[in-house]
Structures are given as structure tokens and as C-alpha cells.
Design a protein around this motif. Structure first.
Motif, mmCIF file in Angstrom:
data_model
loop_
_atom_site.group_PDB
_atom_site.id
_atom_site.type_symbol
_atom_site.label_atom_id
_atom_site.label_comp_id
_atom_site.label_asym_id
_atom_site.label_seq_id
_atom_site.Cartn_x
_atom_site.Cartn_y
_atom_site.Cartn_z
ATOM 1 N N PHE A 1 59.469 98.988 106.646
ATOM 2 C CA PHE A 1 58.755 100.250 106.551
ATOM 3 C C PHE A 1 59.079 100.959 105.243
ATOM 4 C CE2 PHE A 1 58.593 104.839 107.538
ATOM 5 C CZ PHE A 1 57.363 104.940 108.152
ATOM 6 N N LYS A 2 58.091 101.619 104.701
ATOM 7 C CA LYS A 2 58.272 102.466 103.528
ATOM 8 C C LYS A 2 57.587 103.797 103.810
ATOM 9 C CE LYS A 2 58.111 98.529 100.443
ATOM 10 N NZ LYS A 2 57.317 97.786 99.469
ATOM 11 N N VAL A 3 58.106 104.850 103.202
ATOM 12 C CA VAL A 3 57.474 106.156 103.320
ATOM 13 C C VAL A 3 57.451 106.768 101.923
ATOM 14 C CG1 VAL A 3 59.620 107.348 103.907
ATOM 15 C CG2 VAL A 3 57.448 108.343 104.581
ATOM 16 N N ASP A 4 56.408 107.527 101.644
ATOM 17 C CA ASP A 4 56.280 108.180 100.349
ATOM 18 C C ASP A 4 55.822 109.610 100.581
ATOM 19 O OD1 ASP A 4 56.360 108.221 97.493
ATOM 20 O OD2 ASP A 4 54.180 108.059 97.463
ATOM 21 N N VAL A 5 56.340 110.533 99.790
ATOM 22 C CA VAL A 5 55.954 111.938 99.868
ATOM 23 C C VAL A 5 55.505 112.366 98.479
ATOM 24 C CG1 VAL A 5 56.726 114.283 100.392
ATOM 25 C CG2 VAL A 5 57.660 112.350 101.679
ATOM 26 N N GLN A 6 54.301 112.879 98.400
ATOM 27 C CA GLN A 6 53.735 113.306 97.119
ATOM 28 C C GLN A 6 53.138 114.701 97.249
ATOM 29 O OE1 GLN A 6 53.718 111.470 94.178
ATOM 30 N NE2 GLN A 6 54.992 109.977 95.271
ATOM 31 N N ARG A 7 52.997 115.369 96.134
ATOM 32 C CA ARG A 7 52.313 116.655 96.052
ATOM 33 C C ARG A 7 50.950 116.393 95.419
ATOM 34 N NH1 ARG A 7 55.363 121.446 94.256
ATOM 35 N NH2 ARG A 7 53.971 123.137 94.801
ATOM 36 N N ARG A 8 49.911 116.974 96.023
ATOM 37 C CA ARG A 8 48.570 116.861 95.453
ATOM 38 C C ARG A 8 48.027 118.272 95.264
ATOM 39 N NH1 ARG A 8 44.482 114.299 99.179
ATOM 40 N NH2 ARG A 8 44.266 116.436 99.790
ATOM 41 N N GLU A 9 47.672 118.585 94.041
ATOM 42 C CA GLU A 9 47.113 119.907 93.757
ATOM 43 C C GLU A 9 45.748 120.039 94.407
ATOM 44 O OE1 GLU A 9 47.220 120.892 89.605
ATOM 45 O OE2 GLU A 9 49.355 120.416 89.457
ATOM 46 N N SER B 1 42.628 125.148 97.148
ATOM 47 C CA SER B 1 42.916 126.008 98.300
ATOM 48 C C SER B 1 44.408 126.057 98.627
ATOM 49 C CB SER B 1 42.131 125.527 99.524
ATOM 50 O OG SER B 1 42.598 124.255 99.929
ATOM 51 N N GLY B 2 45.222 125.404 97.826
ATOM 52 C CA GLY B 2 46.675 125.345 98.048
ATOM 53 C C GLY B 2 47.143 123.908 97.981
ATOM 54 N N ASP B 3 48.254 123.683 97.331
ATOM 55 C CA ASP B 3 48.755 122.325 97.168
ATOM 56 C C ASP B 3 48.930 121.634 98.517
ATOM 57 O OD1 ASP B 3 48.724 122.819 94.497
ATOM 58 O OD2 ASP B 3 50.889 122.730 94.210
ATOM 59 N N ARG B 4 48.717 120.330 98.511
ATOM 60 C CA ARG B 4 48.757 119.520 99.725
ATOM 61 C C ARG B 4 50.000 118.626 99.710
ATOM 62 N NH1 ARG B 4 44.854 121.273 103.068
ATOM 63 N NH2 ARG B 4 44.786 119.237 104.026
ATOM 64 N N VAL B 5 50.534 118.387 100.901
ATOM 65 C CA VAL B 5 51.625 117.440 101.098
ATOM 66 C C VAL B 5 50.993 116.135 101.564
ATOM 67 C CG1 VAL B 5 53.723 116.910 102.397
ATOM 68 C CG2 VAL B 5 53.192 119.291 101.792
ATOM 69 N N VAL B 6 51.223 115.058 100.824
ATOM 70 C CA VAL B 6 50.674 113.755 101.184
ATOM 71 C C VAL B 6 51.838 112.854 101.590
ATOM 72 C CG1 VAL B 6 49.346 111.750 100.416
ATOM 73 C CG2 VAL B 6 48.776 114.049 99.553
ATOM 74 N N VAL B 7 51.865 112.478 102.862
ATOM 75 C CA VAL B 7 52.915 111.610 103.391
ATOM 76 C C VAL B 7 52.261 110.288 103.769
ATOM 77 C CG1 VAL B 7 54.663 111.307 105.185
ATOM 78 C CG2 VAL B 7 54.175 113.600 104.280
#
Length: 149
Positions: A121-129, A132-138
């Protein structure tokens, strides 16, 4: 001989030492050549850290030998206990409560009878502008394991 330090104690020591050292999780991960989500989970006691990597973290954060030793121990992985009260963790539970059955159906439709591994398993956490407000992409990336009878 250094006194024994539990993995839970080591995790708390690492969190404080990281803050005091002014180091980011990403910086520590890069220094040991690991992805940030794995590094954070390992330093919080969810994975054993190989000796050379634990020693590198010890140098970066000025950790005692007993803490470096604790980072290398095989963890006992258990439920999240009181952490469920943390709003961020709770929201993941809420999202899976709402979307878990749908995700399960989509996995079965796409892959057949089986599950997504949480070991391979792998997990990644990114910020996406977003305007309407920055998004959390998991992103969860687990190997499909079919049921073999």
C-alpha cells in the motif's frame, strides 16, 4: 545502558524534537529516502525503521540512542483509540462511512471479488489550489488481492 523507551514515547519525543529542530516531515523523509506518508507513520510507531534510517533520523533530530532503538522495533498495530476524537481523523472515518460501501461496489465491479491491500500500500497527500479554497487530495494506492478459495 540507555533506559528503555516505548514506541509511543519515542513518537512523542520525535514530534517535539522535529519541531525544536525546525525540520519538516518532508525534509526528514527526503533525508532517509522514503515517501513522507511512510516516514511520518514510521516515526509515529506504525512501521519499523531500518537501522541506518533510524540512525539518520537520530542525527537529524538529536535523538538519544534509546529513541533510535525504539524506532527500529516491530510495532503492535492497533486501533486508533482516542485519536478518533481528532477532527481530521474523524473526517476520514466519516468519509469512509458515507463512501465506503460505494467504493467497495466499484472495486468489485472493476476487479472482481477481493480487497485492496493495506499492507502492499502507498498513500499520498497533496495540496491542490482551487478558487473556492485549496483542496486536500489523498490517494490510497493498494494492491488488489483477489479471494482465492
Amino acid at each position: 545502558m540507555e533506559p528503555f523507551v516505548s514506541q509511543a514515547e519515542a513518537a512523542e519525543i520525535v514530534k517535539v524534537a522535529r519541531t525544536r529542530a525546525g525540520r519538516s516531515w518532508a525534509e526528514i523523509a527526503e533525508a532517509i529516502g522514503r515517501p513522507a506518508p511512510w516516514t511520518v507513520a514510521a516515526l509515529l510507531g506504525q512501521h519499523p525503521v531500518p537501522k541506518d534510517e533510524a540512525e539518520k533520523v537520530g542525527e537529524l533530530l538529536d535523538l538519544d540512542a534509546a529513541v533510535v532503538e525504539a524506532l527500529q522495533a516491530q510495532p503492535t498495530r492497533a486501533g486508533i483509540g482516542d485519536a478518533i476524537d481528532d477532527p481530521t481523523i474523524y473526517r476520514f472515518h466519516e468519509a469512509l462511512a458515507v463512501y465506503g460501501p460505494a467504493i467497495k461496489e466499484l472495486i468489485h465491479e472493476e476487479f472482481g471479488d477481493g480487497i485492496m491491500s493495506a499492507i502492499n500500500f502507498k498513500v499520498d497527500v497533496q495540496r491542490r489550489e482551487d478558487p473556492s479554497g485549496d483542496r486536500v487530495v489523498v490517494t490510497f494506492d493498494g494492491k488488489f488481492l483477489d479471494y482465492n478459495w
